[in-house]
Scaffold this motif. Structure first.
Motif, PDB file in Angstrom:
ATOM      1  N   ASN A 265      53.674  -6.472 -34.528  1.00  0.00           N
ATOM      2  CA  ASN A 265      54.405  -5.219 -34.763  1.00  0.00           C
ATOM      3  C   ASN A 265      54.106  -4.141 -33.726  1.00  0.00           C
ATOM      4  OD1 ASN A 265      51.976  -3.957 -35.533  1.00  0.00           O
ATOM      5  ND2 ASN A 265      52.280  -4.431 -37.696  1.00  0.00           N
ATOM      6  N   GLY A 266      53.223  -4.437 -32.778  1.00  0.00           N
ATOM      7  CA  GLY A 266      52.966  -3.499 -31.698  1.00  0.00           C
ATOM      8  C   GLY A 266      51.894  -2.473 -31.986  1.00  0.00           C
ATOM      9  N   ASP A 267      51.241  -2.544 -33.143  1.00  0.00           N
ATOM     10  CA  ASP A 267      50.132  -1.626 -33.405  1.00  0.00           C
ATOM     11  C   ASP A 267      48.996  -1.875 -32.420  1.00  0.00           C
ATOM     12  OD1 ASP A 267      51.479  -0.487 -35.483  1.00  0.00           O
ATOM     13  OD2 ASP A 267      50.445  -1.617 -37.062  1.00  0.00           O
ATOM     14  N   ALA A 268      48.907  -3.096 -31.950  1.00  0.00           N
ATOM     15  CA  ALA A 268      47.963  -3.455 -30.893  1.00  0.00           C
ATOM     16  C   ALA A 268      48.723  -4.222 -29.827  1.00  0.00           C
ATOM     17  CB  ALA A 268      46.831  -4.314 -31.444  1.00  0.00           C
ATOM     18  N   VAL A 269      48.334  -4.025 -28.567  1.00  0.00           N
ATOM     19  CA  VAL A 269      49.030  -4.719 -27.475  1.00  0.00           C
ATOM     20  C   VAL A 269      48.072  -5.535 -26.612  1.00  0.00           C
ATOM     21  CG1 VAL A 269      50.848  -2.961 -27.402  1.00  0.00           C
ATOM     22  CG2 VAL A 269      48.878  -2.754 -25.861  1.00  0.00           C
ATOM     23  N   ILE A 270      46.754  -5.338 -26.816  1.00  0.00           N
ATOM     24  CA  ILE A 270      45.783  -6.054 -25.999  1.00  0.00           C
ATOM     25  C   ILE A 270      44.451  -6.088 -26.723  1.00  0.00           C
ATOM     26  CG2 ILE A 270      45.008  -3.987 -24.738  1.00  0.00           C
ATOM     27  CD1 ILE A 270      44.867  -5.770 -22.204  1.00  0.00           C
ATOM     28  N   GLY A 271      43.688  -7.163 -26.500  1.00  0.00           N
ATOM     29  CA  GLY A 271      42.372  -7.221 -27.116  1.00  0.00           C
ATOM     30  C   GLY A 271      41.815  -8.628 -27.201  1.00  0.00           C
ATOM     31  N   THR A 272      40.667  -8.738 -27.856  1.00  0.00           N
ATOM     32  CA  THR A 272      39.983 -10.025 -28.036  1.00  0.00           C
ATOM     33  C   THR A 272      40.649 -10.830 -29.139  1.00  0.00           C
ATOM     34  OG1 THR A 272      37.906  -8.959 -27.424  1.00  0.00           O
ATOM     35  CG2 THR A 272      37.754 -11.089 -28.510  1.00  0.00           C
ATOM     36  N   ALA A 273      40.794 -12.135 -28.912  1.00  0.00           N
ATOM     37  CA  ALA A 273      41.436 -12.990 -29.923  1.00  0.00           C
ATOM     38  C   ALA A 273      40.953 -14.419 -29.785  1.00  0.00           C
ATOM     39  CB  ALA A 273      42.959 -12.941 -29.771  1.00  0.00           C
ATOM     40  N   THR A 281      50.835 -16.297 -33.168  1.00  0.00           N
ATOM     41  CA  THR A 281      51.649 -15.108 -32.906  1.00  0.00           C
ATOM     42  C   THR A 281      52.827 -15.436 -31.988  1.00  0.00           C
ATOM     43  OG1 THR A 281      49.589 -13.844 -33.059  1.00  0.00           O
ATOM     44  CG2 THR A 281      51.523 -12.672 -32.274  1.00  0.00           C
ATOM     45  N   LYS A 282      52.589 -16.259 -30.996  1.00  0.00           N
ATOM     46  CA  LYS A 282      53.676 -16.681 -30.107  1.00  0.00           C
ATOM     47  C   LYS A 282      54.709 -17.507 -30.856  1.00  0.00           C
ATOM     48  CE  LYS A 282      52.951 -18.171 -25.950  1.00  0.00           C
ATOM     49  NZ  LYS A 282      52.416 -18.923 -24.770  1.00  0.00           N
ATOM     50  N   SER A 283      54.237 -18.365 -31.763  1.00  0.00           N
ATOM     51  CA  SER A 283      55.155 -19.225 -32.502  1.00  0.00           C
ATOM     52  C   SER A 283      56.070 -18.426 -33.416  1.00  0.00           C
ATOM     53  CB  SER A 283      54.373 -20.241 -33.335  1.00  0.00           C
ATOM     54  OG  SER A 283      53.741 -19.632 -34.453  1.00  0.00           O
ATOM     55  N   GLU A 284      55.658 -17.199 -33.732  1.00  0.00           N
ATOM     56  CA  GLU A 284      56.462 -16.341 -34.598  1.00  0.00           C
ATOM     57  C   GLU A 284      57.275 -15.326 -33.803  1.00  0.00           C
ATOM     58  OE1 GLU A 284      53.654 -14.864 -37.454  1.00  0.00           O
ATOM     59  OE2 GLU A 284      53.593 -16.772 -38.536  1.00  0.00           O
ATOM     60  N   GLY A 285      57.383 -15.566 -32.496  1.00  0.00           N
ATOM     61  CA  GLY A 285      58.321 -14.804 -31.674  1.00  0.00           C
ATOM     62  C   GLY A 285      57.768 -13.667 -30.847  1.00  0.00           C
ATOM     63  N   ALA A 286      56.482 -13.384 -30.945  1.00  0.00           N
ATOM     64  CA  ALA A 286      55.926 -12.264 -30.177  1.00  0.00           C
ATOM     65  C   ALA A 286      55.702 -12.674 -28.725  1.00  0.00           C
ATOM     66  CB  ALA A 286      54.622 -11.795 -30.799  1.00  0.00           C
ATOM     67  N   PRO A 287      55.996 -11.779 -27.768  1.00  0.00           N
ATOM     68  CA  PRO A 287      55.783 -12.082 -26.346  1.00  0.00           C
ATOM     69  C   PRO A 287      54.302 -11.927 -25.996  1.00  0.00           C
ATOM     70  CG  PRO A 287      56.651  -9.864 -26.585  1.00  0.00           C
ATOM     71  CD  PRO A 287      56.602 -10.452 -27.972  1.00  0.00           C
TER      72      PRO A 287
END
Length: 403
Positions: A265-273, A281-287
């Motif tokens: 949802n864009g609340d975060a755009v970068i970080g540790t994962a 997240t990619k499989s659900e459509g997020a770039p």
């Protein structure tokens, strides 16, 4: 799969401070000692010398999803084949945190445990687990060498368990909002980061090691050789960096599904994962993409260990051999979303690219990872002229960092 992964990995990192500190890593690179548990003296215990007849029973203490018997999902079962092959009737007790696991092991009711790096040294120090005779575990020979004899599973070149699976804590980012593609952890640590208020960070005291690793590479004058062996000055520098980072962070995550939602949802755009978060997240459509930054990364590697008081040690050894067999290791790795310990498992995963996705056989990739290892007062980087901060102090500092 993902809920099990959440419980196990998340909980494992949320270990509380104890007398012997808990979570940690050590790189497989030349910069780290290959001798496990350097600077740490365990109780004198002997490994099993030979196998006997299987005792007919095995009590397993495991993270959810590590010893599946088909009761959660009929298609997910590597316990039943073990029972049929050995005659060892399995009883599984799952735990939600490493602290819970350490406490349960003290009851003497369990034969084997799947321990993360934040529990293994505590178990060894307490004498609750004993050295393992790897010559009695045929499949151990096939385990990736870069997972063997490391500070989270061995002490003074003596193995205390069998590596199970591993992964890195990667830097993930939204490609539509982060440009250029990041190559350094500076994107989340620099006070002037353009992503202020959009950074996601892991919610655990062990995250202090991420800051220490960054400083190890960017401020060599601090003399950090191992991000889990920090003296007063080094520790304070890492804590100060995390306090500096605090305004950049939109959310500290301990549930990877919540992190996934924040990235979507864009609340975060970068970080540790974790890689499993990126894939989901990619499989659900997020770039979304991920990278292993130039400084390297922290990571985790789990170990199966044998209880000192186990009355079923032949069954225990049979289980250790089974769980790193190509068949069982492939099933566990896919069920959890991790790299298997046995390279032969890669040919048996349902997803032919599973091992490629999780960098299972990539020694160069693995050499840049500092796997979670228990921070203790005896510096595990070999120094004897100073004392290092133990996990209890890491825990207190983390509370202060978050405010």
């Amino acid at each position: 799969m993902r809920n099990s992964r959440t419980l196990r990995l998340i909980a494992g990192l949320m270990c509380a401070g104890t007398a012997v500190a808990a979570c940690g890593t050590s790189s497989t690179s030349s910069s780290s000692s290959s001798a496990g548990g350097q600077g740490f003296t365990p109780p004198k215990l002997e490994a099993l010398s030979q196998l006997g007849q299987p005792e007919g029973a095995l009590n397993i203490l495991a993270w959810p999803g590590y010893a599946e018997n088909g009761s959660n999902d009929p298609n997910v079962d590597w316990v039943t084949p073990f029972e049929q092959a050995t005659g060892c009737k399995v009883n599984v007790k799952t735990f939600g945190t490493s602290d819970e696991a350490v406490s349960l092991m003290k009851t003497g009711q369990y034969d084997v445990i799947s321990a993360s790096g934040d529990a293994s040294l505590r178990l060894i120090a307490a004498g609750d687990t004993e050295p393992v005779n790897t010559s009695l575990i045929p499949n151990y020979a096939d385990v990736f060498d870069f997972l063997k004899n490391k500070p989270w599973n061995s002490v003074n070149n003596v193995s205390y368990g069998v590596p199970h699976g591993w992964g890195a804590n990667v830097l993930t980012y939204r490609t539509d909002q982060v440009s250029p593609a990041p190559t350094s952890w500076s994107a989340v640590f620099d006070a002037n980061s353009p992503y202020k208020g959009k950074v996601t960070a892991y919610d655990s005291p062990i995250y202090i090691a991420d800051a220490a690793l960054y400083l190890m590479k960017t401020k060599p004058e601090l003399g950090i050789k191992n991000p889990y062996a920090l003296d007063d000055k080094q520790f304070q520098a890492a804590v100060d960096l995390l306090k500096q980072q605090r305004p950049l962070v939109s959310e500290y995550w301990s549930d990877y599904l919540k992190e996934s939602q924040a990235l979507k949802n864009g609340d975060a755009v970068i970080g540790t994962a974790w890689q499993v978060t990126v894939n989901l997240t990619k499989s659900e459509g997020a770039p979304l993409e991920s990278t292993l930054p130039v400084e390297g990364a922290t990571g985790w590697s789990d170990t199966w260990m044998v209880a000192t008081k186990s009355p079923h040690k032949t069954c225990a050894y049979k289980w250790l051999d089974h769980i790193v067999s190509p068949q069982a290791n492939a099933k566990v790795a896919e069920y959890f979303g991790e790299a298997p310990a046995n390279p032969k498992a890669c040919a048996l995963t349902a997803d032919a690219k599973h091992c490629e996705t999780y960098h299972a056989g990539d020694a160069a990739y693995a050499s840049q990872i500092w796997y979670w290892t228990t921070p203790i007062a005896q510096c595990i980087d070999g120094r004897t002229d100073v004392k290092c901060k133990d996990y209890g102090e890491w825990t207190r500092a983390w509370t202060e960092i978050k405010g």
